[in-house]
Design a protein around this motif. Structure first.
Motif, mmCIF file in Angstrom:
data_model
loop_
_atom_site.group_PDB
_atom_site.id
_atom_site.type_symbol
_atom_site.label_atom_id
_atom_site.label_comp_id
_atom_site.label_asym_id
_atom_site.label_seq_id
_atom_site.Cartn_x
_atom_site.Cartn_y
_atom_site.Cartn_z
ATOM 1 N N TYR A 42 -18.168 23.234 0.448
ATOM 2 C CA TYR A 42 -17.603 24.429 -0.188
ATOM 3 C C TYR A 42 -17.901 25.690 0.622
ATOM 4 O O TYR A 42 -18.465 26.650 0.104
ATOM 5 C CB TYR A 42 -18.169 24.587 -1.610
ATOM 6 C CG TYR A 42 -17.910 23.396 -2.485
ATOM 7 C CD1 TYR A 42 -16.676 23.222 -3.105
ATOM 8 C CD2 TYR A 42 -18.889 22.430 -2.686
ATOM 9 C CE1 TYR A 42 -16.434 22.116 -3.901
ATOM 10 C CE2 TYR A 42 -18.656 21.328 -3.477
ATOM 11 C CZ TYR A 42 -17.425 21.169 -4.083
ATOM 12 O OH TYR A 42 -17.178 20.086 -4.877
ATOM 13 N N PRO A 43 -17.537 25.735 1.900
ATOM 14 C CA PRO A 43 -17.879 26.900 2.718
ATOM 15 C C PRO A 43 -17.259 28.196 2.194
ATOM 16 O O PRO A 43 -17.815 29.274 2.388
ATOM 17 C CB PRO A 43 -17.338 26.539 4.102
ATOM 18 C CG PRO A 43 -16.290 25.518 3.852
ATOM 19 C CD PRO A 43 -16.744 24.761 2.630
ATOM 20 N N GLN A 44 -16.136 28.102 1.532
ATOM 21 C CA GLN A 44 -15.481 29.295 0.992
ATOM 22 C C GLN A 44 -16.280 29.930 -0.150
ATOM 23 O O GLN A 44 -16.030 31.076 -0.506
ATOM 24 C CB GLN A 44 -14.054 28.962 0.523
ATOM 25 C CG GLN A 44 -13.974 28.132 -0.744
ATOM 26 C CD GLN A 44 -14.195 26.631 -0.573
ATOM 27 O OE1 GLN A 44 -14.519 26.147 0.497
ATOM 28 N NE2 GLN A 44 -14.007 25.896 -1.655
ATOM 29 N N CYS A 45 -17.242 29.218 -0.684
ATOM 30 C CA CYS A 45 -18.047 29.729 -1.795
ATOM 31 C C CYS A 45 -19.270 30.524 -1.334
ATOM 32 O O CYS A 45 -19.922 31.163 -2.145
ATOM 33 C CB CYS A 45 -18.503 28.586 -2.692
ATOM 34 S SG CYS A 45 -17.125 27.768 -3.506
ATOM 35 N N LEU A 46 -19.573 30.480 -0.053
ATOM 36 C CA LEU A 46 -20.732 31.214 0.452
ATOM 37 C C LEU A 46 -20.373 32.685 0.652
ATOM 38 O O LEU A 46 -19.246 33.007 1.033
ATOM 39 C CB LEU A 46 -21.204 30.611 1.768
ATOM 40 C CG LEU A 46 -21.801 29.214 1.648
ATOM 41 C CD1 LEU A 46 -22.038 28.636 3.024
ATOM 42 C CD2 LEU A 46 -23.085 29.259 0.852
#
Length: 66
Positions: A42-46
């Protein structure tokens, strides 16, 4: 999840170990594995924020005068 804000999410994991040293190692391992999992899945959540401190500003300013 213990807290959620506009720019941060706080998770809490309860772990146990046989000794204080082992508990510390386990805590570090769990934290690092959670970060790794979120980065992979979930890189977009960082959060994506850039921050400049005094050192970066001073370096940039001195580079322009050299």
């Amino acid at each position: 999840m213990t807290e959620a804000g506009e720019q941060a999410l706080q998770l809490r994991c309860l772990v146990t170990a046989a000794s204080a040293g082992a508990a510390w190692d386990l805590r570090c391992h769990v934290r690092e594995q959670l970060i790794d999992f979120i980065q992979r899945e979930y890189p977009q959540c960082l959060p994506r924020q850039r921050q400049e401190g005094e050192v970066a500003v001073e370096m940039r300013n001195s580079a322009g005068t050299a």
